[in-house]
Design a protein around this motif. Structure first.
Motif, mmCIF file in Angstrom:
data_model
loop_
_atom_site.group_PDB
_atom_site.id
_atom_site.type_symbol
_atom_site.label_atom_id
_atom_site.label_comp_id
_atom_site.label_asym_id
_atom_site.label_seq_id
_atom_site.Cartn_x
_atom_site.Cartn_y
_atom_site.Cartn_z
ATOM 1 N N LYS A 182 19.520 -12.561 16.706
ATOM 2 C CA LYS A 182 20.793 -13.257 16.946
ATOM 3 C C LYS A 182 20.750 -14.649 16.309
ATOM 4 C CE LYS A 182 21.652 -10.799 21.186
ATOM 5 N NZ LYS A 182 20.747 -10.459 22.245
ATOM 6 N N PRO A 183 21.901 -15.269 16.085
ATOM 7 C CA PRO A 183 21.905 -16.631 15.536
ATOM 8 C C PRO A 183 21.161 -17.584 16.475
ATOM 9 C CG PRO A 183 24.139 -15.718 15.616
ATOM 10 C CD PRO A 183 23.251 -14.763 16.330
ATOM 11 N N ALA A 184 20.251 -18.373 15.918
ATOM 12 C CA ALA A 184 19.474 -19.335 16.708
ATOM 13 C C ALA A 184 19.946 -20.745 16.358
ATOM 14 C CB ALA A 184 17.990 -19.183 16.421
ATOM 15 N N ASN A 185 20.361 -21.485 17.356
ATOM 16 C CA ASN A 185 20.854 -22.849 17.152
ATOM 17 C C ASN A 185 19.666 -23.811 17.077
ATOM 18 O OD1 ASN A 185 22.572 -24.979 16.851
ATOM 19 N ND2 ASN A 185 23.206 -25.061 18.989
ATOM 20 N N THR A 186 18.848 -23.620 16.032
ATOM 21 C CA THR A 186 17.605 -24.378 15.878
ATOM 22 C C THR A 186 17.507 -25.062 14.520
ATOM 23 O OG1 THR A 186 16.504 -22.374 15.087
ATOM 24 C CG2 THR A 186 16.309 -22.868 17.450
ATOM 25 N N ALA A 187 18.593 -25.113 13.779
ATOM 26 C CA ALA A 187 18.548 -25.615 12.408
ATOM 27 C C ALA A 187 18.137 -27.083 12.308
ATOM 28 C CB ALA A 187 19.899 -25.396 11.728
ATOM 29 N N ALA A 188 18.300 -27.860 13.363
ATOM 30 C CA ALA A 188 17.939 -29.281 13.330
ATOM 31 C C ALA A 188 16.460 -29.506 13.642
ATOM 32 C CB ALA A 188 18.800 -30.052 14.324
ATOM 33 N N HIS A 189 15.696 -28.441 13.848
ATOM 34 C CA HIS A 189 14.300 -28.562 14.264
ATOM 35 C C HIS A 189 13.377 -27.840 13.288
ATOM 36 C CE1 HIS A 189 15.565 -30.116 18.192
ATOM 37 N NE2 HIS A 189 16.553 -29.247 18.084
ATOM 38 N N CYS A 190 12.081 -28.115 13.402
ATOM 39 C CA CYS A 190 11.080 -27.368 12.647
ATOM 40 C C CYS A 190 10.928 -25.997 13.300
ATOM 41 C CB CYS A 190 9.747 -28.106 12.663
ATOM 42 S SG CYS A 190 9.783 -29.697 11.810
ATOM 43 N N THR A 191 11.010 -24.969 12.489
ATOM 44 C CA THR A 191 10.993 -23.598 13.016
ATOM 45 C C THR A 191 10.141 -22.683 12.148
ATOM 46 O OG1 THR A 191 12.974 -23.038 11.756
ATOM 47 C CG2 THR A 191 13.303 -23.765 14.039
ATOM 48 N N HIS A 192 9.765 -21.577 12.725
ATOM 49 C CA HIS A 192 9.220 -20.444 11.982
ATOM 50 C C HIS A 192 9.676 -19.182 12.716
ATOM 51 C CE1 HIS A 192 5.898 -21.005 14.964
ATOM 52 N NE2 HIS A 192 5.827 -19.677 14.894
ATOM 53 N N VAL A 193 9.480 -18.052 12.080
ATOM 54 C CA VAL A 193 9.858 -16.770 12.676
ATOM 55 C C VAL A 193 8.598 -15.969 12.932
ATOM 56 C CG1 VAL A 193 10.919 -14.526 12.143
ATOM 57 C CG2 VAL A 193 12.203 -16.622 11.792
ATOM 58 N N THR A 194 8.556 -15.315 14.072
ATOM 59 C CA THR A 194 7.480 -14.385 14.396
ATOM 60 C C THR A 194 8.100 -13.005 14.580
ATOM 61 O OG1 THR A 194 6.160 -16.101 15.452
ATOM 62 C CG2 THR A 194 5.634 -13.833 16.024
ATOM 63 N N GLY A 195 7.464 -12.021 14.001
ATOM 64 C CA GLY A 195 7.948 -10.655 14.114
ATOM 65 C C GLY A 195 6.822 -9.698 14.436
ATOM 66 N N TYR A 196 7.185 -8.600 15.090
ATOM 67 C CA TYR A 196 6.222 -7.575 15.473
ATOM 68 C C TYR A 196 6.729 -6.201 15.076
ATOM 69 C CZ TYR A 196 4.099 -11.099 18.477
ATOM 70 O OH TYR A 196 3.499 -12.234 18.941
ATOM 71 N N LEU A 197 5.834 -5.430 14.506
ATOM 72 C CA LEU A 197 6.023 -3.996 14.311
ATOM 73 C C LEU A 197 5.028 -3.345 15.249
ATOM 74 C CD1 LEU A 197 6.961 -1.396 12.933
ATOM 75 C CD2 LEU A 197 5.343 -1.887 11.090
ATOM 76 N N ASN A 198 5.531 -2.701 16.284
ATOM 77 C CA ASN A 198 4.696 -2.225 17.385
ATOM 78 C C ASN A 198 3.899 -3.417 17.905
ATOM 79 O OD1 ASN A 198 5.761 0.386 17.233
ATOM 80 N ND2 ASN A 198 4.276 0.979 15.690
ATOM 81 N N SER A 199 2.602 -3.370 17.929
ATOM 82 C CA SER A 199 1.838 -4.496 18.465
ATOM 83 C C SER A 199 1.264 -5.410 17.391
ATOM 84 C CB SER A 199 0.697 -3.965 19.343
ATOM 85 O OG SER A 199 -0.156 -3.145 18.575
ATOM 86 N N THR A 200 1.588 -5.155 16.132
ATOM 87 C CA THR A 200 1.095 -5.993 15.045
ATOM 88 C C THR A 200 2.133 -7.054 14.715
ATOM 89 O OG1 THR A 200 -0.181 -4.165 14.111
ATOM 90 C CG2 THR A 200 0.301 -6.019 12.648
ATOM 91 N N GLY A 201 1.715 -8.317 14.807
ATOM 92 C CA GLY A 201 2.663 -9.404 14.574
ATOM 93 C C GLY A 201 2.165 -10.413 13.565
ATOM 94 N N VAL A 227 11.673 -9.568 16.813
ATOM 95 C CA VAL A 227 11.644 -10.797 16.010
ATOM 96 C C VAL A 227 12.292 -11.925 16.791
ATOM 97 C CG1 VAL A 227 11.632 -9.748 13.705
ATOM 98 C CG2 VAL A 227 13.801 -10.218 14.810
ATOM 99 N N HIS A 228 11.853 -13.146 16.513
ATOM 100 C CA HIS A 228 12.487 -14.317 17.120
ATOM 101 C C HIS A 228 12.155 -15.565 16.320
ATOM 102 C CE1 HIS A 228 8.449 -14.448 18.926
ATOM 103 N NE2 HIS A 228 8.645 -15.746 19.075
ATOM 104 N N VAL A 229 12.988 -16.567 16.506
ATOM 105 C CA VAL A 229 12.783 -17.878 15.902
ATOM 106 C C VAL A 229 12.011 -18.727 16.903
ATOM 107 C CG1 VAL A 229 13.916 -19.969 15.031
ATOM 108 C CG2 VAL A 229 14.921 -17.708 14.564
ATOM 109 N N VAL A 230 11.012 -19.439 16.420
ATOM 110 C CA VAL A 230 10.243 -20.359 17.244
ATOM 111 C C VAL A 230 10.640 -21.782 16.866
ATOM 112 C CG1 VAL A 230 7.940 -21.210 17.850
ATOM 113 C CG2 VAL A 230 8.303 -18.758 17.416
ATOM 114 N N ASP A 231 11.203 -22.521 17.820
ATOM 115 C CA ASP A 231 11.504 -23.943 17.663
ATOM 116 C C ASP A 231 10.224 -24.671 18.046
ATOM 117 O OD1 ASP A 231 12.202 -26.618 18.045
ATOM 118 O OD2 ASP A 231 14.162 -26.137 18.871
ATOM 119 N N GLU A 232 9.590 -25.318 17.094
ATOM 120 C CA GLU A 232 8.280 -25.893 17.352
ATOM 121 C C GLU A 232 8.303 -27.064 18.335
ATOM 122 O OE1 GLU A 232 6.010 -26.247 13.755
ATOM 123 O OE2 GLU A 232 6.222 -24.102 13.389
#
Length: 142
Positions: free
Chosen positions: A116-135, A88-93
């Motif tokens: 981990k904590p992502a210092n992205t709160a001031a930006h537009c973000t979304h999260v992407t996650g993968y279970l094996n190869s399905t995301g 999983v990770h946060v994407v800063d757009e």
């Protein structure tokens, strides 16, 4: 109401409650990340479907000034698999080339993973996650 009727009514309610619990495939509520004990979900939940079965939830949380990526593997998937990989990770757009707040487990049996904590709160973000190869990704939050 007679004792027999009360007993039958109580048994019917208990059976109905049990049937609902068996049919209800919704995932458990998330714990909290180790670095922040007070988080709230932002954006939508993305459900990952693997082999036609709803298998995991991907969510974005905010708390303590940071965004967090989160994935939870549902019981129905865990019961039929011996291990899996999670990412999983946060994407800063405004900087979509970098993965922020990464969490990764390989060959695991753990049900949940916090990034981990992502210092992205001031930006537009979304999260992407993968279970094996399905995301999949959550909705964008600004």
């Amino acid at each position: 109401m007679s004792l027999l009727r009360r007993t039958l009514a109580t048994a019917a309610v208990a059976l109905a409650a049990g049937a609902v619990a068996v049919v209800d495939a919704s995932p458990a509520l998330a714990s909290t990340p180790a670095s922040c004990s007070s988080v709230r979900q932002i954006g939508t939940t993305r459900v990952l479907t693997v082999g036609g079965v709803q298998a995991a939830s991907v969510k974005q949380y905010y708390g303590c000034g940071y965004n967090y990526a989160y994935i939870y593997v549902w019981e129905q998937y865990r019961a039929s698999h011996s291990n899996w990989d999670l990412y999983v990770h946060v994407v800063d757009e405004s900087d979509s080339g970098t993965d922020y707040g990464v969490g990764e487990l390989n060959n695991t049996t753990r049900a949940e993973l916090w990034g981990k904590p992502a210092n992205t709160a001031a930006h537009c973000t979304h999260v992407t996650g993968y279970l094996n190869s399905t995301g999949g990704s959550t909705s964008t939050v600004c």
